[in-house]
Motif scaffolding. Structure first.
Motif, PDB file in Angstrom:
ATOM      1  N   VAL A 155       0.864  -0.996  -0.107  1.00 25.46           N
ATOM      2  CA  VAL A 155      -0.007  -0.013   0.028  1.00 25.46           C
ATOM      3  C   VAL A 155       0.932   1.417  -0.019  1.00 25.46           C
ATOM      4  CG1 VAL A 155      -1.940  -1.375   1.111  1.00 25.46           C
ATOM      5  CG2 VAL A 155      -0.163   0.082   2.542  1.00 25.46           C
ATOM      6  N   GLU A 156       0.203   2.395  -0.262  1.00 22.94           N
ATOM      7  CA  GLU A 156       1.049   3.431  -0.462  1.00 22.94           C
ATOM      8  C   GLU A 156       1.473   4.184   1.021  1.00 22.94           C
ATOM      9  OE1 GLU A 156       2.953   6.852  -2.078  1.00 22.94           O
ATOM     10  OE2 GLU A 156       2.127   5.216  -2.972  1.00 22.94           O
ATOM     11  N   PRO A 157       2.624   4.408   1.256  1.00 22.09           N
ATOM     12  CA  PRO A 157       3.097   4.952   2.491  1.00 22.09           C
ATOM     13  C   PRO A 157       2.768   6.143   2.696  1.00 22.09           C
ATOM     14  CG  PRO A 157       4.928   3.889   1.346  1.00 22.09           C
ATOM     15  CD  PRO A 157       3.819   4.214   0.321  1.00 22.09           C
ATOM     16  N   ASN A 158       2.443   6.320   4.192  1.00 19.52           N
ATOM     17  CA  ASN A 158       1.991   7.749   4.580  1.00 19.52           C
ATOM     18  C   ASN A 158       3.284   8.564   4.857  1.00 19.52           C
ATOM     19  OD1 ASN A 158       1.564  10.097   6.386  1.00 19.52           O
ATOM     20  ND2 ASN A 158      -0.357   8.899   7.155  1.00 19.52           N
ATOM     21  N   ARG A 159       3.429   9.549   3.880  1.00 20.81           N
ATOM     22  CA  ARG A 159       4.571  10.549   3.900  1.00 20.81           C
ATOM     23  C   ARG A 159       4.728  11.505   4.835  1.00 20.81           C
ATOM     24  NH1 ARG A 159       7.401   7.409   0.473  1.00 20.81           N
ATOM     25  NH2 ARG A 159       6.018   6.814  -1.317  1.00 20.81           N
ATOM     26  N   GLU A 160       3.888  11.343   5.830  1.00 23.55           N
ATOM     27  CA  GLU A 160       3.970  12.184   7.003  1.00 23.55           C
ATOM     28  C   GLU A 160       4.975  11.713   8.126  1.00 23.55           C
ATOM     29  OE1 GLU A 160       0.355  15.111   7.465  1.00 23.55           O
ATOM     30  OE2 GLU A 160      -0.355  13.198   7.330  1.00 23.55           O
ATOM     31  N   LEU A 161       4.994  10.315   7.951  1.00 18.98           N
ATOM     32  CA  LEU A 161       5.998   9.603   9.088  1.00 18.98           C
ATOM     33  C   LEU A 161       7.346  10.279   8.864  1.00 18.98           C
ATOM     34  CD1 LEU A 161       5.671   7.474  11.397  1.00 18.98           C
ATOM     35  CD2 LEU A 161       6.558   5.970   9.460  1.00 18.98           C
ATOM     36  N   ALA A 162       8.187  10.432   9.915  1.00 16.76           N
ATOM     37  CA  ALA A 162       9.585  10.687   9.832  1.00 16.76           C
ATOM     38  C   ALA A 162      10.226  10.093  10.902  1.00 16.76           C
ATOM     39  CB  ALA A 162       9.428  12.291   9.621  1.00 16.76           C
ATOM     40  N   LEU A 163      11.439  10.292  10.696  1.00 16.62           N
ATOM     41  CA  LEU A 163      12.237  10.041  11.879  1.00 16.62           C
ATOM     42  C   LEU A 163      12.050  10.978  13.187  1.00 16.62           C
ATOM     43  CD1 LEU A 163      15.999   9.413  10.025  1.00 16.62           C
ATOM     44  CD2 LEU A 163      14.160   7.688  10.669  1.00 16.62           C
ATOM     45  N   GLY A 164      12.124  10.248  14.217  1.00 14.68           N
ATOM     46  CA  GLY A 164      11.953  10.888  15.534  1.00 14.68           C
ATOM     47  C   GLY A 164      13.217  11.780  15.877  1.00 14.68           C
ATOM     48  N   ARG A 165      13.063  12.941  16.196  1.00 18.68           N
ATOM     49  CA  ARG A 165      14.114  14.158  16.675  1.00 18.68           C
ATOM     50  C   ARG A 165      14.070  14.303  18.066  1.00 18.68           C
ATOM     51  NH1 ARG A 165      13.074  19.671  14.331  1.00 18.68           N
ATOM     52  NH2 ARG A 165      11.115  19.222  15.368  1.00 18.68           N
ATOM     53  N   LEU A 166      15.381  14.357  18.599  1.00 24.67           N
ATOM     54  CA  LEU A 166      15.545  14.634  20.059  1.00 24.67           C
ATOM     55  C   LEU A 166      14.973  15.876  20.370  1.00 24.67           C
ATOM     56  CD1 LEU A 166      19.459  13.794  20.353  1.00 24.67           C
ATOM     57  CD2 LEU A 166      17.431  12.704  21.249  1.00 24.67           C
ATOM     58  N   ALA A 167      14.859  16.940  19.496  1.00 22.99           N
ATOM     59  CA  ALA A 167      13.852  17.929  19.917  1.00 22.99           C
ATOM     60  C   ALA A 167      12.501  17.819  20.342  1.00 22.99           C
ATOM     61  CB  ALA A 167      14.046  19.043  18.804  1.00 22.99           C
ATOM     62  N   ASP A 168      11.943  16.457  19.878  1.00 19.91           N
ATOM     63  CA  ASP A 168      10.663  16.221  20.022  1.00 19.91           C
ATOM     64  C   ASP A 168      10.360  15.218  21.302  1.00 19.91           C
ATOM     65  OD1 ASP A 168       9.326  18.080  18.116  1.00 19.91           O
ATOM     66  OD2 ASP A 168      10.191  16.466  16.622  1.00 19.91           O
ATOM     67  N   PHE A 169      11.627  14.942  21.806  1.00 18.99           N
ATOM     68  CA  PHE A 169      11.576  13.993  22.859  1.00 18.99           C
ATOM     69  C   PHE A 169      10.516  14.038  24.021  1.00 18.99           C
ATOM     70  CE2 PHE A 169      13.364  12.465  27.266  1.00 18.99           C
ATOM     71  CZ  PHE A 169      13.344  11.083  26.910  1.00 18.99           C
ATOM     72  N   ASP A 170      10.214  15.208  24.358  1.00 19.16           N
ATOM     73  CA  ASP A 170       9.349  15.322  25.583  1.00 19.16           C
ATOM     74  C   ASP A 170       7.806  15.047  24.952  1.00 19.16           C
ATOM     75  OD1 ASP A 170      11.323  15.906  27.210  1.00 19.16           O
ATOM     76  OD2 ASP A 170      10.798  18.153  27.019  1.00 19.16           O
ATOM     77  N   ARG A 171       7.676  15.025  23.615  1.00 18.55           N
ATOM     78  CA  ARG A 171       6.290  14.301  23.065  1.00 18.55           C
ATOM     79  C   ARG A 171       6.396  13.086  22.656  1.00 18.55           C
ATOM     80  NH1 ARG A 171       7.678  19.611  20.614  1.00 18.55           N
ATOM     81  NH2 ARG A 171       6.208  21.220  21.140  1.00 18.55           N
ATOM     82  N   ILE A 172       7.674  12.600  22.416  1.00 16.02           N
ATOM     83  CA  ILE A 172       7.461  11.011  21.907  1.00 16.02           C
ATOM     84  C   ILE A 172       7.605  10.406  23.164  1.00 16.02           C
ATOM     85  CG2 ILE A 172       9.018   9.340  20.746  1.00 16.02           C
ATOM     86  CD1 ILE A 172      10.081  11.428  18.969  1.00 16.02           C
ATOM     87  N   LEU A 173       8.421  10.549  24.172  1.00 21.44           N
ATOM     88  CA  LEU A 173       8.415   9.671  25.370  1.00 21.44           C
ATOM     89  C   LEU A 173       6.943   9.321  25.944  1.00 21.44           C
ATOM     90  CD1 LEU A 173      10.074   8.216  27.715  1.00 21.44           C
ATOM     91  CD2 LEU A 173      10.321  10.563  28.867  1.00 21.44           C
TER      92      LEU A 173
END
Length: 299
Positions: A155-173
């Motif tokens: 299926v077609e990949p969702n192009r909005e997915l990206a590598l996580g960034r340390l700048a976003d750590f407080d959101r990812i955790l």
């Protein structure tokens, strides 16, 4: 191998105390056993991606500074089975007939294990032996299809997915913690935040964290490549924000994860709870196919 195991089976019932029969020895592996452990694990690089990933990172089969170690089963000096013993138990090409020996050796440390996971037969055999030694499980997931995809997604990949960034750590955790609690029933922060936080940060630094944040900075979807070798990656920690569920988004996100994983290794793998029919259907739409059965025992 089949001939050797036929010699082992008759003594299984008489060695519940963890003693080894003639010709068989059990010990913690050291650095000199690294090549033998790697050869053993490469008999099934998909099922054994966890230990192969560890060997790639550590470069040795010797115990880690944190106290994790690998128990090896030898027959006439040849390594014929093993089991990682850290926070979790992970069998490596372990015939169920050796479960009693491994359980006895693992029990000596006095460690309380969070889980056992891997190919279903040895994991369930370990659970049976450990139960007799006082390790009580609060949940047994006996059927977890092991799935792989060896080409591009269907299926077609969702192009909005990206590598996580340390700048976003407080959101990812927090999203990672929500996934963990939803999956196992308790917070990964019990006993402190440091260990789990370091794990999440490490995955981000390695480029193994994949995430989509909406314009408000909220995590919509996230997953990790939790075990990585040049041959196989294993997707772990798949989580879709509850606000976005039921909208048919999972397949596109998983296709995007596969697209990223294929930049590292040709085979992408994962295992899923057998009762999670919606996730299984989504993975099948992406192109994953069942190649075996895992089990997880939560202690």
């Amino acid at each position: 191998m089949a001939k050797m195991l036929s010699r082992v089976a008759p003594w299984l019932a008489s060695h519940k105390d963890g003693t080894a029969p003639a010709g068989t020895s059990v010990r913690t592996l050291g650095g000199s056993d690294t090549s033998a452990l790697r050869r053993l694990a490469l008999q099934d690089p998909v099922a054994n991606v966890f230990i192969l990933s560890h060997l790639r990172a550590a470069g040795t089969a010797a115990p880690t500074s944190g106290g994790a170690a690998v128990i090896g089963i030898f027959n006439d000096g040849i390594l014929v089975g093993a089991c990682w013993t850290g926070a979790n138990l992970v069998p490596v090409q372990l015939d169920p007939a050796f479960a009693g020996l491994v359980a006895a050796a693992a029990n000596v440390s006095g460690r309380r294990y969070a889980s056992a996971f891997g190919p279903a037969e040895p994991v369930l055999a370990l659970h049976a032996e450990l139960a007799g030694l006082g390790h009580t499980a609060h949940e047994v997931r006996a059927e977890q299809p092991l799935m792989t995809l060896s080409g591009p997604p269907s299926v077609e990949p969702n192009r909005e997915l990206a590598l996580g960034r340390l700048a976003d750590f407080d959101r990812i955790l927090p999203a990672c913690a929500a996934m963990f609690e939803e999956e196992v029933g308790y917070s990964p922060f019990l006993g402190g935040r440091e260990f789990y936080s370091r794990r999440v940060e490490g995955l981000i630094r390695q480029g193994h964290s994949l995430v989509h944040l909406n314009p408000a900075g909220e995590v919509v979807f996230k997953a990790e490549l939790g075990a990585v070798t040049p041959d196989v990656t294993q997707i772990q920690g798949v989580w879709l924000n509850p606000l976005y569920r039921g909208q048919g988004l999972s397949s596109g996100y998983m296709a995007a994860v596969v697209e990223q994983a294929r930049k590292i290794a040709p085979v992408t793998s994962l295992y899923v709870n057998g009762f999670n029919s919606r996730a299984r259907a989504a993975y099948q739409r992406v192109g994953f196919r069942e190649v075996g059965t895992f089990a997880t025992v939560l202690f």
